[in-house]
Design a protein around this motif. Structure first.
Motif, short mmCIF file in Angstrom:
data_model
loop_
_atom_site.label_atom_id
_atom_site.label_comp_id
_atom_site.label_asym_id
_atom_site.label_seq_id
_atom_site.Cartn_x
_atom_site.Cartn_y
_atom_site.Cartn_z
N ALA A 1 1.03 -1.18 -0.21
CA ALA A 1 0.05 -0.12 0.06
C ALA A 1 1.04 1.31 -0.13
CB ALA A 1 -0.92 0.19 1.08
N LEU A 2 0.59 2.21 -0.72
CA LEU A 2 1.47 3.49 -0.97
C LEU A 2 0.56 4.68 -0.56
CD1 LEU A 2 4.37 4.29 -1.90
CD2 LEU A 2 3.03 4.80 -4.18
N TYR A 3 1.17 5.71 0.28
CA TYR A 3 0.41 6.74 0.56
C TYR A 3 1.35 8.03 0.55
CZ TYR A 3 -1.76 3.06 3.42
OH TYR A 3 -2.83 2.16 3.63
N SER A 4 0.80 9.09 0.58
CA SER A 4 1.47 10.36 0.19
C SER A 4 1.09 11.52 1.35
CB SER A 4 1.45 10.87 -0.84
OG SER A 4 2.12 12.31 -1.25
N VAL A 5 2.14 12.24 1.92
CA VAL A 5 1.78 13.27 2.72
C VAL A 5 2.50 14.37 2.96
CG1 VAL A 5 2.73 12.22 4.99
CG2 VAL A 5 0.83 13.91 5.18
N ASP A 6 2.45 15.52 2.79
CA ASP A 6 3.28 16.56 2.97
C ASP A 6 3.52 16.86 4.49
OD1 ASP A 6 3.61 16.97 0.20
OD2 ASP A 6 1.98 18.46 0.19
N VAL A 7 4.80 16.99 4.99
CA VAL A 7 5.14 17.18 6.34
C VAL A 7 6.01 18.11 6.68
CG1 VAL A 7 4.85 14.46 6.91
CG2 VAL A 7 7.11 15.33 6.52
N PRO A 8 6.21 18.91 7.81
CA PRO A 8 6.79 20.06 7.89
C PRO A 8 8.29 19.53 7.87
CG PRO A 8 5.18 20.05 9.87
CD PRO A 8 5.02 18.83 8.85
N LYS A 9 9.30 20.01 7.42
CA LYS A 9 10.64 19.94 6.95
C LYS A 9 11.19 19.71 8.52
CE LYS A 9 15.14 21.35 5.32
NZ LYS A 9 16.08 22.25 4.54
N GLY A 10 11.91 18.70 8.94
CA GLY A 10 12.33 18.48 10.28
C GLY A 10 11.64 17.59 11.20
N SER A 11 10.50 17.30 10.63
CA SER A 11 9.60 16.33 11.62
C SER A 11 10.24 15.16 11.86
CB SER A 11 8.13 16.23 10.85
OG SER A 11 7.56 17.39 10.58
N SER A 12 10.06 14.49 12.90
CA SER A 12 10.40 13.06 13.15
C SER A 12 9.66 12.24 12.27
CB SER A 12 10.40 12.60 14.68
OG SER A 12 9.13 12.51 15.03
N LEU B 1 8.14 9.49 13.39
CA LEU B 1 6.90 9.27 14.37
C LEU B 1 5.90 10.43 13.94
CD1 LEU B 1 5.26 7.43 16.35
CD2 LEU B 1 6.73 8.77 18.10
N GLU B 2 6.30 11.72 14.33
CA GLU B 2 5.37 12.85 13.83
C GLU B 2 4.57 12.70 12.46
OE1 GLU B 2 7.72 16.11 16.70
OE2 GLU B 2 8.11 15.79 14.66
N SER B 3 5.41 12.41 11.56
CA SER B 3 5.06 12.10 10.14
C SER B 3 4.05 11.11 9.96
CB SER B 3 6.22 12.17 9.02
OG SER B 3 7.17 13.09 9.19
N LEU B 4 4.21 9.89 10.57
CA LEU B 4 3.29 8.69 10.49
C LEU B 4 1.93 9.25 11.27
CD1 LEU B 4 5.61 5.86 11.12
CD2 LEU B 4 4.81 6.48 9.01
N LYS B 5 2.32 9.98 12.32
CA LYS B 5 0.85 10.49 13.01
C LYS B 5 0.10 11.38 12.17
CE LYS B 5 2.59 10.12 17.72
NZ LYS B 5 2.97 10.85 19.15
N LEU B 6 0.81 12.37 11.55
CA LEU B 6 0.34 13.29 10.46
C LEU B 6 -0.51 12.42 9.20
CD1 LEU B 6 -0.43 16.15 9.68
CD2 LEU B 6 1.63 16.32 8.41
N LEU B 7 0.25 11.52 8.79
CA LEU B 7 -0.47 10.53 7.90
C LEU B 7 -1.53 10.07 8.19
CD1 LEU B 7 -0.06 9.05 4.93
CD2 LEU B 7 1.41 7.25 6.09
N LYS B 8 -1.70 9.23 9.53
CA LYS B 8 -2.84 8.86 10.04
C LYS B 8 -4.02 9.57 9.99
CE LYS B 8 -3.95 5.99 14.15
NZ LYS B 8 -3.54 5.56 15.54
#
Length: 458
Positions: free
Chosen positions: A372-383, A385-392
């Protein structure tokens, strides 16, 4: 608990080895010997940089020591015996904070281990680390007991029983109940406490080293070689192994060669996070790791660049930088200790959220191979874990669960599928095809990339 590239994200109790950097067996005969001679010379040589052991290097050691002390106030989850070990092996101390942390280990960690034993969960590695931490404070291990059913037995008796279970599991399934990193820790902890290690227990570790079983999948674990080296060196020094001393010497020689052969061009052994244990092992096995050898300089450079911001990473590196190993605990006397380490007040860090977003692609590969493939824009420098939480929050179909370890949180379940230690599986993380050497809370997303999360066997 530690490469390749085995990740902190899948360590149980942080007692999986951190690194399993692969050394390809393409070198044979004279070529391999030449390589080892060159690497050995590199490790023993003096760096082109001046060796300032009394100046900035000492400042760096004190800074790492203080960072480790400060981490105690930020700690979440169970107390970490590896941190206590490093603090006790240090040249400088804050004895009051160390005593407080020792009490925390004796209460919270002790209760956690008791729960594992009561519920018949494997506890070899954490029992071993706990005993090493207590011994580093010159604590009487005979006064530490656990109760199973209505029978109370000492910590070391419980550890011996765990090792017997591990040994029997190897005889039955050709692998330990946990892994060879924890098995090595168990041998080391018993030996350091002057408990005679069963010849059959030692032989299983010697045999595993000889046959190259210190692997996760196809990658070799430098951390496991290092821990096994310290364990078997202790067994040799103690005169415990009388079955065949020659095979013990052969295993130690092979382990030393593996550690030396893992040297990178920048001086690290395996990777940044396995070098500390590797240097500890080389020191324990009698290698002359000079102050300015490439591996020592590599660790200092990494420390100055804040690579070792994870307390567990500091705890394995700091003893090596002070030219000590876990074997040092065996002869440690808690007398006339320097109590000069004072923590200056620090301002809380200012968290600045980046206004620049980068694209993160996340690929999830299940045990069956489904993707499964997902895409999300995250703030540069995010961990990560923070990125996966945002993706969720952005994709209803993406879910994950975490478990805690001494290295920090790791992924236990993704999209409802577990990768369980009992099934010898873990979630392998990689970025653009390169395996991560940091866990989900430590790895930072600085540029657009593709993170793969793959259910993997070991």
């Amino acid at each position: 608990m530690t490469s390749h590239v085995t990740l902190k994200s899948w360590k149980r109790l942080s007692l999986f080895p951190h690194s399993a950097l692969s050394f390809h067996a393409g070198h044979r005969g004279g070529t391999k010997m030449l390589l080892l001679v060159i690497i050995t010379g590199l490790l023993a040589s003096v760096s082109s940089k001046p060796c300032d052991t009394d100046g900035s290097n000492q400042d760096l050691l004190r800074s790492l020591n203080k960072n480790l002390l400060r981490s105690l106030d930020r700690e979440e989850g169970r107390p970490n015996p590896s941190i206590h070990l490093a603090l006790r092996l240090s040249d400088h101390h804050n004895l009051a904070k160390e005593r407080d942390y020792l009490n925390k280990l004796k209460e919270e960690l002790h209760n956690d281990i008791q729960s594992s034993l009561t519920n018949s969960r494997p506890a070899t590695g954490i029992l071993a680390l706990y005993s090493l931490a207590l011994k580093s404070s010159c604590y009487d291990l005979n006064t530490v007991t656990f109760t199973i059913g209505d029978k109370s037995e000492t910590l070391l008796t419980q550890l011996k029983k765990q090792m017997e279970q591990e040994k029997e599991h190897i005889a039955f399934s050709q692998r330990p109940l946990t892994n060879y990193y924890q098995y090595s820790l168990g041998v080391l902890a018993l030996c350091v406490s002057s408990i005679r290690v069963n010849n059959h227990v030692s032989h299983k570790l010697i045999n595993a080293a000889d046959q190259g079983h210190f692997k996760h999948g196809e990658t070799e674990s430098i951390d496991t070689y290092a821990m096994a080296g310290m364990a078997l060196q202790c067994v040799k020094d103690s005169g415990f192994y009388v079955h065949n001393p020659a095979e013990l010497d052969t295993a130690l020689s092979k382990i030393k060669q593996k550690l030396l052969a893992s040297s990178r061009t920048d001086g690290h052994l395996g990777n940044e996070f396995s070098t500390g244990l590797a240097v500890q092992a080389l020191l324990a096995m009698g290698s002359d790791v000079a102050d300015c050898a490439a591996s020592m300089e590599a660790m200092r450079t990494a420390a100055r660049n804040n690579v070792y911001h994870n307390p567990m990473a500091i705890s394995q590196t700091l003893p090596a930088l002070q030219k000590k190993s876990y074997l040092t605990i065996k002869s440690k006397q808690c007398l006339n200790e320097d109590d000069s380490l004072v923590l200056e007040p620090t301002n809380p860090p200012v968290v600045v959220t980046s206004t620049i977003n980068v694209n993160l692609m996340v690929e999830v590969v299940t045990a069956s191979g489904a993707t499964a493939l997902y895409s999300v824009d995250v703030p540069k420098g995010s961990s990560l874990l923070e990125s996966l939480k945002l993706l969720k929050t952005k994709h209803v179909g993406f879910t994950f669960e975490l478990e805690s370890s001494l290295w920090g949180p790791f992924l236990s379940s993704v999209n409802g599928e577990q990768a369980r230690q009992s099934d010898r599986r873990y979630w392998h993380l990689s970025s653009d095809g390169t395996a991560l050497t940091e866990g989900v809370s430590d790895f930072k997303i600085e540029v657009a990339q593709k993170i793969s999360i793959k259910n993997t066997s070991y």
